[in-house]
Enzyme design. Structure first.
Site, PDB file in Angstrom:
ATOM      1  N   LYS A   1       0.844  -1.207   0.000  1.00 13.20           N
ATOM      2  CA  LYS A   1       0.000   0.000   0.000  1.00 13.20           C
ATOM      3  C   LYS A   1       0.870   1.244   0.000  1.00 13.20           C
ATOM      4  O   LYS A   1       1.922   1.278   0.646  1.00 13.20           O
ATOM      5  CB  LYS A   1      -0.915  -0.031   1.228  1.00 13.20           C
TER       6      LYS A   1
ATOM      7  N   SER B   1      -9.759   1.643   2.800  1.00 17.19           N
ATOM      8  CA  SER B   1      -8.922   2.460   1.938  1.00 17.19           C
ATOM      9  C   SER B   1      -7.873   1.664   1.166  1.00 17.19           C
ATOM     10  O   SER B   1      -7.323   2.171   0.189  1.00 17.19           O
ATOM     11  CB  SER B   1      -8.206   3.545   2.771  1.00 17.19           C
TER      12      SER B   1
ATOM     13  N   SER C   1      -9.876  -0.736   6.936  1.00 14.72           N
ATOM     14  CA  SER C   1      -9.309  -0.527   5.602  1.00 14.72           C
ATOM     15  C   SER C   1      -8.586  -1.722   4.989  1.00 14.72           C
ATOM     16  O   SER C   1      -8.224  -1.671   3.817  1.00 14.72           O
ATOM     17  CB  SER C   1      -8.368   0.675   5.611  1.00 14.72           C
TER      18      SER C   1
END
Lengths: 444, 92
Positions: A46, A121, A145
């Site tokens: 990420k 997210s 997330s």
């Protein structure tokens, strides 16, 4: 014939995203050690996790050109374990969102349900795993997330116990809530990745040694699918409000677990009715403080302002931050301001303690708690962008776990009649990763 | 509607405290959205006072010099630097 970028760009250079669903902000190839538990595996990371020499944008224009001078601890551990890092995945800006639509680099599509959001997210991380463009991925989970995009993309995601995994090198959004966690096609593979990244780190004083809590790190071995005798608590508050097709799928999975020897009983968690607002007060308050570092002086975007320090600072942040980030920074500042601190922040801390107490009590007579990961199937792209409160409420089932510092896993269960992915969440006691891994492995 | 519903001036004031300029449209949108969001925050009034038994311990280490980033590395991402310093806008 068009030129293939791979022919003209050295391997190792950053290239534009090669996926047709915008899963990566930056693709690259960082080779790991020759041997190790992840040798031969590709792992996507990420884009809020620092990678030395590879830009780390947090999905924000503020950090579009930011190149970290050091690796996050989890990235060092991936390299040492022999993994090849494929790139930095798209995400809601600074982790603030549940759909990966707030990224300055555009939204990510859902490879498992095109036209729908991939969740967020960590939407890019779940998407690249679902599409098979990386074997594994790391996400971060502040209020869901990792679990939310895992559920929406039909893959597995684990949010570890607070303190199991080092946050050193993670660009902070809400420190007291967030953990880095693995995303993978199966529970066993997610557990293997967790084994590599977990463990104390002198550079993160909030890490703890699981062995001091009567646990160990043999997570993959726990993915044996043996749920005979497992006691499952089902919090009615997290099941009843969910979409009908989601609850149908949830109860089918419970039936499946029962047929494998598990049993379930209802539990009450009255505190979770306040989890979403407590989460948002705490997360926004921490964010308003954390994001104060983006001043356009030490790193990141800088406006061409002629004004003084304060004016230049405010202009840089107006231009560099997207709207959701501004919304949360301003609301967090409000919640911490004189006259409101006791009303909002202190009450939210009380709610957090209440949620912890509720979970501890429920887990004293159940091995795990189970609920749908998300109360709804993946939304269509753009559906909720104008209504932040509606989106915040979609976090009802994931945020309580972060408030309680507990581990949770999301595993794919039966899809809706339209073929949309649905996830089931198991929550365990602190450092009870093996219990939730075992429960999840009976389904995926 | 929340008792603490904010008006556009409140939004501008808090945005100023947070050092984030907002345009007029953002101020209008935030004013509307904050009414909903603060109304939900107000529901925290119903939360009982709870004993918090945090088991927190300080993590200490000897105060010794370690390797760290070089000055050049630390300055590498700065939009402007001068003679080994970050260069910021004028203070007043």
């Amino acid at each position: 014939m068009a030129t293939d970028p791979a022919d003209v760009v050295d391997v190792g250079d950053e290239t534009a995203d090669a996926t047709d669903y915008n899963g990566y902000v930056t693709t690259t190839e960082i080779a790991g050690a020759e041997d190790g538990p992840l040798a031969g595996k590709t792992v996507a990371v990420k884009d809020n996790i620092s990678t030395e020499g590879v830009r780390t944008t947090c999905g924000s224009a503020m950090l579009a050109d930011y190149v970290p001078p050091y690796d996050a601890t989890v990235v060092e551990r991936l390299k040492d374990a022999g993994a090849t890092i494929t790139g930095k995945t798209n995400m809601d800006e600074f982790g603030m969102g549940s759909t990966t639509e707030t990224s300055a680099f555009g939204p990510t599509d859902n490879p498992a349900a095109p036209g729908h959001v991939p969740g967020g997210s960590s939407g890019g991380s779940a998407a690249v795993v679902a599409a098979g463009d990386a074997d594994l991925a790391l996400g971060t989970d502040t209020g869901g997330s990792v679990r939310n995009p895992a559920a929406f993309c039909g893959v597995v995601g684990i949010k570890p116990t607070y303190g199991l995994v080092s946050r050193y090198g993670l660009v902070a959004y809400a420190n007291s809530l967030e953990q880095i966690g693995p995303i993978a096609p199966t529970v066993e593979e997610a557990a293997e990745l967790l084994e590599v990244v977990a463990g104390p780190d002198p550079n993160d004083a909030t890490t703890e040694d699981a062995t001091e809590h009567g646990a160990d790190y043999d997570f993959a071995a726990a993915a044996d699918g043996d749920v005979d005798g497992l006691s499952i608590g089902v919090p009615t508050e997290l099941v009843e409000p969910a979409d009908e097709e989601v609850t149908d799928s949830f109860w089918s999975a419970i039936d499946d677990l029962e047929s494998q020897g598990a049993s379930y009983h209802d539990v009450d968690l009255p505190s979770v009715e306040h989890a979403v607002e407590a989460y948002y007060v705490i997360a926004m308050s921490e964010a308003s403080s954390n994001l104060a570092r983006f001043d356009g002086v030490r790193y990141g975007y800088s406006s061409d302002s002629d004004g003084n320090w304060n004016e230049a600072f405010a202009e840089t942040r107006e231009e560099g931050f997207g709207e959701e980030v501004k919304r949360r920074v301003v609301l967090g500042t409000y919640a911490l301001s004189a006259g409101y601190h006791d009303k909002y922040y202190k009450q939210a801390q009380d709610a957090r303690a209440w949620v912890k107490q509720d979970f501890d009590e429920s887990l004293s007579d159940a091995d795990v708690l189970a609920a749908p990961t998300m109360p709804v199937p993946p939304m269509e792209q753009g559906e909720n962008l104008e209504d932040p409160m509606a989106l915040y409420l979609a976090d009802a089932n994931t945020t309580p776990v972060n408030l309680a510092d507990l581990p949770a896993i999301s595993v794919p269960i039966e899809e809706t009649s339209d073929g949309l992915p649905v996830g089931m969440q198991f929550v365990g006691p602190a450092f009870g990763e093996k219990t939730i891994i075992r429960a999840g492995s009976a389904l995926a | 509607m929340s008792d603490d519903a904010v008006d556009p001036e409140d939004v501008r004031h808090v945005a100023d405290l947070a050092r984030v300029d907002l345009d007029d449209e953002e101020v209008d949108r935030f004013t509307d959205q904050f009414a909903d969001i603060l109304e939900s925050f107000d529901r925290l009034d119903a939360v009982p006072e709870v004993d918090r038994d945090e088991e927190l311990a300080n993590v200490m280490r000897p105060d010794e010099v370690h390797d760290s980033l070089s000055q050049a590395e630390a300055l590498r991402n700065a939009p402007e630097s001068e003679e080994g310093h970050f260069k910021g806008p004028k203070v007043s």
